[in-house]
Write a protein that holds these residues in place. Structure first.
Motif, PDB file in Angstrom:
ATOM      1  N   TYR A  69       0.824  -1.212   0.000  1.00  0.00           N
ATOM      2  CA  TYR A  69       0.000   0.000   0.000  1.00  0.00           C
ATOM      3  C   TYR A  69       0.860   1.265   0.000  1.00  0.00           C
ATOM      4  N   ASP A  70       1.911   1.283   0.786  1.00  0.00           N
ATOM      5  CA  ASP A  70       2.744   2.482   0.905  1.00  0.00           C
ATOM      6  C   ASP A  70       3.453   2.833  -0.409  1.00  0.00           C
ATOM      7  N   GLN A  71       3.753   1.821  -1.224  1.00  0.00           N
ATOM      8  CA  GLN A  71       4.476   2.056  -2.472  1.00  0.00           C
ATOM      9  C   GLN A  71       3.547   2.351  -3.649  1.00  0.00           C
ATOM     10  N   GLY A  72       2.260   2.423  -3.400  1.00  0.00           N
ATOM     11  CA  GLY A  72       1.339   2.802  -4.471  1.00  0.00           C
ATOM     12  C   GLY A  72       0.333   1.748  -4.860  1.00  0.00           C
ATOM     13  N   GLY A  73       0.398   0.547  -4.280  1.00  0.00           N
ATOM     14  CA  GLY A  73      -0.606  -0.475  -4.560  1.00  0.00           C
ATOM     15  C   GLY A  73      -1.942  -0.089  -3.951  1.00  0.00           C
ATOM     16  N   ASN A  74      -3.033  -0.324  -4.669  1.00  0.00           N
ATOM     17  CA  ASN A  74      -4.345   0.049  -4.139  1.00  0.00           C
ATOM     18  C   ASN A  74      -5.445  -0.951  -4.482  1.00  0.00           C
ATOM     19  N   SER A  75      -5.079  -2.106  -4.999  1.00  0.00           N
ATOM     20  CA  SER A  75      -6.078  -3.119  -5.338  1.00  0.00           C
ATOM     21  C   SER A  75      -6.354  -3.986  -4.118  1.00  0.00           C
ATOM     22  N   THR A 249      -7.638 -22.952  -2.054  1.00  0.00           N
ATOM     23  CA  THR A 249      -7.954 -22.890  -3.482  1.00  0.00           C
ATOM     24  C   THR A 249      -9.333 -22.277  -3.696  1.00  0.00           C
ATOM     25  N   ALA A 250     -10.302 -22.672  -2.850  1.00  0.00           N
ATOM     26  CA  ALA A 250     -11.639 -22.082  -2.936  1.00  0.00           C
ATOM     27  C   ALA A 250     -11.589 -20.593  -2.624  1.00  0.00           C
ATOM     28  N   ALA A 251     -10.802 -20.200  -1.618  1.00  0.00           N
ATOM     29  CA  ALA A 251     -10.672 -18.786  -1.276  1.00  0.00           C
ATOM     30  C   ALA A 251     -10.034 -18.003  -2.416  1.00  0.00           C
ATOM     31  N   ALA A 252      -9.032 -18.609  -3.071  1.00  0.00           N
ATOM     32  CA  ALA A 252      -8.381 -17.940  -4.202  1.00  0.00           C
ATOM     33  C   ALA A 252      -9.358 -17.763  -5.364  1.00  0.00           C
ATOM     34  N   ALA A 253     -10.217 -18.772  -5.605  1.00  0.00           N
ATOM     35  CA  ALA A 253     -11.205 -18.678  -6.685  1.00  0.00           C
ATOM     36  C   ALA A 253     -12.193 -17.544  -6.414  1.00  0.00           C
ATOM     37  N   VAL A 254     -12.628 -17.412  -5.153  1.00  0.00           N
ATOM     38  CA  VAL A 254     -13.524 -16.314  -4.789  1.00  0.00           C
ATOM     39  C   VAL A 254     -12.826 -14.973  -4.975  1.00  0.00           C
ATOM     40  N   SER A 255     -11.551 -14.895  -4.617  1.00  0.00           N
ATOM     41  CA  SER A 255     -10.790 -13.646  -4.756  1.00  0.00           C
ATOM     42  C   SER A 255     -10.601 -13.261  -6.218  1.00  0.00           C
ATOM     43  N   VAL A 256     -10.326 -14.254  -7.072  1.00  0.00           N
ATOM     44  CA  VAL A 256     -10.190 -13.980  -8.506  1.00  0.00           C
ATOM     45  C   VAL A 256     -11.505 -13.468  -9.067  1.00  0.00           C
ATOM     46  N   ALA A 257     -12.619 -14.104  -8.657  1.00  0.00           N
ATOM     47  CA  ALA A 257     -13.938 -13.636  -9.103  1.00  0.00           C
ATOM     48  C   ALA A 257     -14.180 -12.199  -8.658  1.00  0.00           C
ATOM     49  N   GLY A 258     -13.818 -11.895  -7.411  1.00  0.00           N
ATOM     50  CA  GLY A 258     -13.973 -10.537  -6.920  1.00  0.00           C
ATOM     51  C   GLY A 258     -13.123  -9.538  -7.667  1.00  0.00           C
ATOM     52  N   LEU A 259     -11.922  -9.963  -8.049  1.00  0.00           N
ATOM     53  CA  LEU A 259     -11.012  -9.090  -8.792  1.00  0.00           C
ATOM     54  C   LEU A 259     -11.600  -8.700 -10.147  1.00  0.00           C
ATOM     55  N   PHE A 260     -12.247  -9.661 -10.818  1.00  0.00           N
ATOM     56  CA  PHE A 260     -12.822  -9.372 -12.131  1.00  0.00           C
ATOM     57  C   PHE A 260     -14.177  -8.671 -12.021  1.00  0.00           C
ATOM     58  N   ILE A 261     -15.014  -9.115 -11.085  1.00  0.00           N
ATOM     59  CA  ILE A 261     -16.328  -8.497 -10.939  1.00  0.00           C
ATOM     60  C   ILE A 261     -16.211  -7.037 -10.533  1.00  0.00           C
ATOM     61  N   SER A 262     -15.258  -6.733  -9.656  1.00  0.00           N
ATOM     62  CA  SER A 262     -15.077  -5.349  -9.199  1.00  0.00           C
ATOM     63  C   SER A 262     -14.454  -4.454 -10.263  1.00  0.00           C
ATOM     64  N   GLY A 263     -13.837  -5.057 -11.280  1.00  0.00           N
ATOM     65  CA  GLY A 263     -13.170  -4.283 -12.318  1.00  0.00           C
ATOM     66  C   GLY A 263     -11.751  -3.878 -11.973  1.00  0.00           C
ATOM     67  N   GLU A 264     -11.262  -4.317 -10.813  1.00  0.00           N
ATOM     68  CA  GLU A 264      -9.906  -3.937 -10.412  1.00  0.00           C
ATOM     69  C   GLU A 264      -8.843  -4.554 -11.316  1.00  0.00           C
ATOM     70  N   TRP A 265      -9.176  -5.647 -12.000  1.00  0.00           N
ATOM     71  CA  TRP A 265      -8.187  -6.295 -12.864  1.00  0.00           C
ATOM     72  C   TRP A 265      -7.719  -5.348 -13.967  1.00  0.00           C
ATOM     73  N   SER A 266      -8.587  -4.450 -14.407  1.00  0.00           N
ATOM     74  CA  SER A 266      -8.229  -3.545 -15.502  1.00  0.00           C
ATOM     75  C   SER A 266      -7.283  -2.438 -15.066  1.00  0.00           C
ATOM     76  N   THR A 267      -7.132  -2.237 -13.757  1.00  0.00           N
ATOM     77  CA  THR A 267      -6.250  -1.176 -13.252  1.00  0.00           C
ATOM     78  C   THR A 267      -4.879  -1.694 -12.847  1.00  0.00           C
ATOM     79  N   GLY A 269      -2.398  -2.997 -14.561  1.00  0.00           N
ATOM     80  CA  GLY A 269      -1.287  -2.545 -15.403  1.00  0.00           C
ATOM     81  C   GLY A 269      -0.812  -1.156 -15.007  1.00  0.00           C
ATOM     82  N   GLY A 270      -1.756  -0.244 -14.826  1.00  0.00           N
ATOM     83  CA  GLY A 270      -1.387   1.102 -14.401  1.00  0.00           C
ATOM     84  C   GLY A 270      -0.818   1.122 -13.000  1.00  0.00           C
ATOM     85  N   GLU A 271      -1.340   0.263 -12.135  1.00  0.00           N
ATOM     86  CA  GLU A 271      -0.825   0.179 -10.770  1.00  0.00           C
ATOM     87  C   GLU A 271       0.631  -0.273 -10.764  1.00  0.00           C
ATOM     88  N   MET A 272       0.948  -1.250 -11.602  1.00  0.00           N
ATOM     89  CA  MET A 272       2.323  -1.738 -11.682  1.00  0.00           C
ATOM     90  C   MET A 272       3.258  -0.650 -12.221  1.00  0.00           C
TER      91      MET A 272
END
Length: 390
Positions: A69-75, A249-267, A269-272
């Motif tokens: 978070y301190d270095q600029g990560g916000n996802s 593995t189930a928790a990771a699948a839920v997190s991946v779904a959340g990442l795409f549903i929230s739209g954070e996956w599209s940000t 590249g810019g975050e990196m």
């Protein structure tokens, strides 16, 4: 590390046979066979390795999470995903244990039943990880760590109601002290000053989320122990690794779904690209965070199976007073008198719990020295000395 569950199971088997004789056809007249010195040393070596995994992995993972978070990560969903996506690292060990495991006469639970349990635990774990991600974003690491110490208090309550563990005066004292420690941090947040990028005005929400996440985390540990005791009826290391693998593995699948549903996956590249320490540091931070959480989870699951969920939470809580010191050194967090007092009260609560286990151990040694059967003790006493008899 793979022997912990087997040693524990052997000892439990001895106690089960005695209980059967005591309640069934032939009375138990002899004391149960004590584990040999080599078995006890091997069991303690396994427990110590798991403790190192928990303390080391938890400290490093939490520090890297705050650095992200301190270095600029916000996802928030990415910060949640890395807490459970390290499961592929366990695949070689899981395959090895499956090949080496001996056939068992016991009947395995139905696949659908275990799938439902793992899925349920995974959903709980994903939600818990998300709350921790928000909490770490909204609080300085030192404050976050001190509040997280309340998880021992929650686990003591869940262990009493779910796992039927004894709730003694010393454990009650530990619960009160750790709760008071967190309350001190909660009422003193106005004095917090930090160089980290903590959002202004988010402390109350961060405080509530940390408490909620600590409660859910404690519930998950108690449910894990309940699954080992009542559903799997086994705690071999293969069972430990299998539960850890599928629930994460189930928790990771839920997190991946959340990442795409929230739209954070599209940000991402810019975050990196905007990450202060550079793209390589961005990838390394996330990768090592995932590895650290994987080691932490392996250690916790091993301790739950070999000892108990409450003991696991005690070990996890040990690292909490160390995190504020690390935060002061590496992140520039403030360490005022109230935080020092809260840290000392938390340590007092922790040692109250440890002293209770010392008394339990002394009780078991006395029982064995008098040549009595452990099964002649009442159920509460047997539960309270579970660690010592192993």
């Amino acid at each position: 590390m793979g022997e912990a569950g087997e040693i524990h199971l052997q000892i439990e088997g001895t106690r089960s046979e005695e209980a059967d004789n005591h309640n069934g056809t032939s009375p138990a007249t002899a004391a149960p066979a004590s584990p040999s010195m080599s078995e006890r040393l091997r069991w303690w070596a396994v427990v110590i390795v798991n403790i190192v995994f928990v303390l080391g992995g938890q400290s490093v993972a939490t520090l890297l999470g705050r650095i992200y978070y301190d270095q600029g990560g916000n996802s928030l969903w990415m910060a949640t995903l890395v807490q459970s996506c390290g499961t592929p690292l366990a695949v070689p060990l899981l395959l090895y244990l499956r090949r080496k495991s001996k056939p068992s006469a016991r009947t395995r639970p139905p696949v659908l039943k275990m799938a439902a349990i793992y899925a349920g635990l995974g959903v709980l774990l994903a939600g818990d990880n998300l709350m921790y991600s928000y909490a770490l974003l909204y609080l300085p690491l030192s404050t976050y760590s001190l509040i997280c110490a309340t998880q021992l208090s929650f686990n003591a309550v869940f262990s009493y109601f779910i796992n039927k563990e004894k709730f003694t005066a010393l454990i009650f004292n530990s619960v009160v002290l750790l709760t008071f420690s967190a309350a001190l941090v909660g009422v003193s947040h106005g004095s917090d000053s930090t160089n980290s990028t903590v959002p202004v005005g988010k402390f109350p929400l961060g405080f509530v989320l940390t408490l909620s996440a600590s409660a859910v985390f404690s519930l998950i540990l108690s449910l894990n122990q309940l699954t080992f005791d009542k559903v799997l009826k086994s705690d071999t290391f293969y069972d430990v690794m299998e539960m850890q693998f599928w629930s994460n593995t189930a928790a990771a699948a839920v997190s991946v779904a959340g990442l795409f549903i929230s739209g954070e996956w599209s940000t991402l590249g810019g975050e990196m690209a905007a990450y202060k320490a550079g793209k390589v540091a961005y990838g390394m931070t996330l990768a090592w965070t995932a590895v650290s959480w994987q080691l932490t989870t392996m250690g916790m699951m091993g301790l739950v199976a070999a000892v108990s969920s409450l003991f696991t939470n005690v070990i996890s809580t040990v690292g909490m007073p160390l995190s504020p010191v690390v935060a002061v050194i590496f992140l520039g967090d403030s360490m005022d008198g109230v935080k020092v007092l809260a840290m000392l009260i938390g340590l007092w609560g922790f040692f109250s719990y440890i002293y209770q286990h010392y008394l339990d151990d002394a009780k078991v040694k006395k029982i064995r020295a008098e040549g009595l059967s452990v099964s002649s003790a009442d159920d509460d006493e047997k539960q309270s000395v579970k660690v010592s008899t192993e």
